[in-house]
Motif scaffolding. Structure first.
Motif, PDB file in Angstrom:
ATOM      1  N   VAL A 205      -9.373  16.517 -18.586  1.00  0.00           N
ATOM      2  CA  VAL A 205      -8.632  17.557 -17.920  1.00  0.00           C
ATOM      3  C   VAL A 205      -7.991  17.117 -16.576  1.00  0.00           C
ATOM      4  N   THR A 206      -6.589  17.415 -16.283  1.00  0.00           N
ATOM      5  CA  THR A 206      -6.039  16.882 -15.262  1.00  0.00           C
ATOM      6  C   THR A 206      -5.630  18.123 -14.532  1.00  0.00           C
ATOM      7  N   PHE A 207      -6.059  17.997 -13.258  1.00  0.00           N
ATOM      8  CA  PHE A 207      -6.059  19.355 -12.212  1.00  0.00           C
ATOM      9  C   PHE A 207      -5.708  18.867 -10.706  1.00  0.00           C
ATOM     10  N   PHE A 208      -4.840  19.323 -10.306  1.00  0.00           N
ATOM     11  CA  PHE A 208      -4.229  18.781  -8.797  1.00  0.00           C
ATOM     12  C   PHE A 208      -4.321  17.104  -8.918  1.00  0.00           C
ATOM     13  N   ASP A 209      -3.541  16.581 -10.005  1.00  0.00           N
ATOM     14  CA  ASP A 209      -3.456  15.269 -10.212  1.00  0.00           C
ATOM     15  C   ASP A 209      -4.820  14.468 -10.008  1.00  0.00           C
ATOM     16  N   MET A 210      -5.814  15.060 -10.306  1.00  0.00           N
ATOM     17  CA  MET A 210      -7.281  14.597 -10.515  1.00  0.00           C
ATOM     18  C   MET A 210      -7.400  14.602 -11.821  1.00  0.00           C
ATOM     19  N   GLU A 211      -7.894  13.572 -12.292  1.00  0.00           N
ATOM     20  CA  GLU A 211      -8.420  13.756 -13.991  1.00  0.00           C
ATOM     21  C   GLU A 211      -9.971  13.406 -13.861  1.00  0.00           C
ATOM     22  N   PHE A 212     -10.552  14.480 -14.696  1.00  0.00           N
ATOM     23  CA  PHE A 212     -11.981  14.595 -14.869  1.00  0.00           C
ATOM     24  C   PHE A 212     -12.321  14.905 -16.159  1.00  0.00           C
ATOM     25  N   THR A 213     -13.447  14.796 -16.627  1.00  0.00           N
ATOM     26  CA  THR A 213     -14.203  15.055 -17.709  1.00  0.00           C
ATOM     27  C   THR A 213     -14.704  16.512 -17.933  1.00  0.00           C
ATOM     28  N   ALA A 214     -14.128  17.609 -18.413  1.00  0.00           N
ATOM     29  CA  ALA A 214     -14.747  18.913 -18.500  1.00  0.00           C
ATOM     30  C   ALA A 214     -15.989  19.041 -19.457  1.00  0.00           C
ATOM     31  N   PRO A 215     -16.987  19.845 -19.409  1.00  0.00           N
ATOM     32  CA  PRO A 215     -18.070  19.977 -20.184  1.00  0.00           C
ATOM     33  C   PRO A 215     -17.705  20.086 -21.757  1.00  0.00           C
ATOM     34  N   GLY A 216     -18.223  19.295 -22.861  1.00  0.00           N
ATOM     35  CA  GLY A 216     -17.671  19.560 -24.077  1.00  0.00           C
ATOM     36  C   GLY A 216     -18.157  21.145 -24.649  1.00  0.00           C
ATOM     37  N   TRP A 217     -19.103  21.671 -24.248  1.00  0.00           N
ATOM     38  CA  TRP A 217     -19.287  23.015 -24.837  1.00  0.00           C
ATOM     39  C   TRP A 217     -18.288  23.962 -24.079  1.00  0.00           C
ATOM     40  N   TYR A 218     -17.663  24.833 -25.128  1.00  0.00           N
ATOM     41  CA  TYR A 218     -16.759  25.886 -24.681  1.00  0.00           C
ATOM     42  C   TYR A 218     -17.364  27.001 -24.081  1.00  0.00           C
ATOM     43  N   CYS A 219     -18.669  27.110 -23.824  1.00  0.00           N
ATOM     44  CA  CYS A 219     -19.295  28.187 -23.310  1.00  0.00           C
ATOM     45  C   CYS A 219     -19.042  28.129 -21.743  1.00  0.00           C
TER      46      CYS A 219
END
Length: 463
Positions: A205-219
């Motif tokens: 996920v890219t948010f505010f020019d920052m890239e990070f990995t969101a949790p895999g589970w959609y909950c």
């Protein structure tokens, strides 16, 4: 038997040998029956523990065979069919509910691809590019069994319960279907096996020019959709505290009031299988499917072989415990409040969440300047805050006292209006009455001629 750590794809389905497909069909059917028997006893024991009383403890080891004996007893009980019932529809209604409940489980993945006696096959009966829509279709078809059961019984209370139940199931099915849209947008597919694959790793996920990995589970990533689905699933299955179509204090038993013996058992079976199905769908779409939870996922072999089926069943049992916990904790809502909550809260919130998610994904996919992104996201947050603060609140009018209610009541009225709803007779019942009328007319005329032949005896006068 060897294990393969491989996630199934759509190309893995439709190529199995016939005996392997037959084995999986029988396996799914047997597993649902066993899960139903387990869930009934599971519910009794959990509710008993919460109420500080002993649960089933006499039949079998610690009472675990109680639900099995109940299931064997029901088919041998006396079957009572109302005279005004439409026999064909009366029989087909529980069959429709049970078949739809079983069919919806055919696209649920239980584990990865394994090798059984040299044949590679996924631990899933079948899969299609629109498998989640198949689940919604089976859920919608199950409503027909409820409506037809209430109508075909030829009685007032079942008809009222069927109308209530169909309205409730349709309204909450809309909210449940909308909660799937966010999953489709994020995973990019409607296939259940592909949705589980999409939750395998974290989502970049890219948010505010920052890239990070969101949790895999959609909950976690789609928390509003998960909450709305959890509420809608309880309303969809007519379970307490949302069991308003079967409210004993108002409608006796709801749509299945006139059912007994094996037909009642089929409705009972369909209810519990629907509970298991919505829990399995929630596990598949929001809880990573058959993949091991943290910290078990650090084990290299956790997601291979038959171990994933254990993680899948564990998640389903936790969700079933949530159903039981709600039944033992919350009181039953009023019907109009519950329907208003579904149409005026869940569906609008779901639509706003889907629009916000679509806007966020559009911003992520476009090469927009940082200042423009900040402006758009800040404007969205400000708009939501303004709507929340300025939304008009309606104050409830004061509740009149009992004396005021009696004074306002017109003279000669009843405290509760009489139940004047009449169920029209079925076509078969009308034909039967029409066939009996000529015979009754001839019998009556013959009796009249006989009575007029002479004076009545003294015994007849006494009678």
């Amino acid at each position: 038997m060897t294990y393969l750590a491989q996630s199934p794809t759509l190309q893995d389905f439709g190529n199995e040998v016939w005996w392997l497909v037959l084995v999986k069909v029988v396996g799914v059917f047997a597993m649902l029956l066993l899960l139903t028997l387990f869930t009934i006893n599971y519910e009794r024991k959990v509710v008993a523990r919460m109420a500080q009383r002993p649960g089933p403890n006499q039949v079998g080891p610690n009472g675990w065979l109680q639900s099995l004996t109940d299931g064997l007893k029901l088919p041998f009980k006396e079957e009572i069919i109302p005279k005004t019932a439409d026999k064909v529809v009366y029989f087909l209604a529980p069959v429709i509910s049970a078949v739809c409940a079983f069919t919806a489980f055919s696209v649920i993945p239980f584990g990865p691809t394994v090798s059984i006696f040299g044949e590679r096959t996924p631990l899933q009966l079948t899969d299609t590019p629109v498998s989640v829509l198949l689940v919604l279709a089976c859920s919608g078809m199950g409503i027909y069994g409820v409506v037809l059961a209430g109508w075909a019984s030829g009685s007032t209370y079942p008809l009222l319960g069927a109308l209530r139940s169909s309205a409730q199931m349709i309204s909450y099915e809309v909210a449940m279907g909308l909660s799937f849209v966010a999953v489709f947008m994020t995973a990019g597919t409607m296939s259940t096996s592909e949705i589980v694959r999409a939750q395998e790793n974290g989502n970049p996920v890219t948010f505010f020019d920052m890239e990070f990995t969101a949790p895999g589970w959609y909950c976690v990533l789609l928390l509003p959709s998960f909450i709305i689905y959890a509420i809608s699933a309880v309303g969809e299955t007519n379970r307490a505290p949302f069991d308003l179509p079967e409210a004993e204090s108002e409608l006796v038993g709801g749509f299945h009031t006139e059912y007994s013996s094996f037909k009642f058992a089929m409705f009972y079976l369909a209810e519990y299988i629907n509970m298991i199905t919505v829990s399995a769908v929630c596990t598949t779409l929001f809880l990573g499917g058959w993949r091991a939870p943290w910290p078990i996922s650090f084990w290299a072999g956790a997601n291979s072989g038959w171990w994933p089926m254990l993680w899948f069943l564990g998640k389903v049992l936790i969700l079933l415990f949530g159903f039981i916990w709600l039944r033992a904790t919350l009181p039953r809502l009023r019907y109009d409040q519950f329907m208003r909550f579904g149409w005026k809260v869940l569906i609008p919130v779901n639509l706003v969440w889907i629009l916000a998610l679509a806007g966020i994904k559009t911003i992520q996919n476009q090469t927009t300047a940082s200042g423009t992104r900040y402006t758009i996201i800040g404007g969205l947050i400000l708009a939501v805050l303004l709507i929340t603060l300025l939304w008009p609140t309606r104050t409830a009018p004061p509740v009149p006292t009992l004396d005021q209610q009696i004074a306002r009541r017109p003279k000669g009225s009843f405290p509760v209006p009489p139940l004047d709803l009449q169920v029209p007779p079925s076509p078969r019942a009308r034909r039967a009455v029409a066939e009996r009328q000529p015979a009754m007319a001839s019998t009556t005329s013959g009796a009249t001629a006989t009575d007029g032949a002479g004076p009545a005896s003294s015994d007849e006068k006494e009678v």
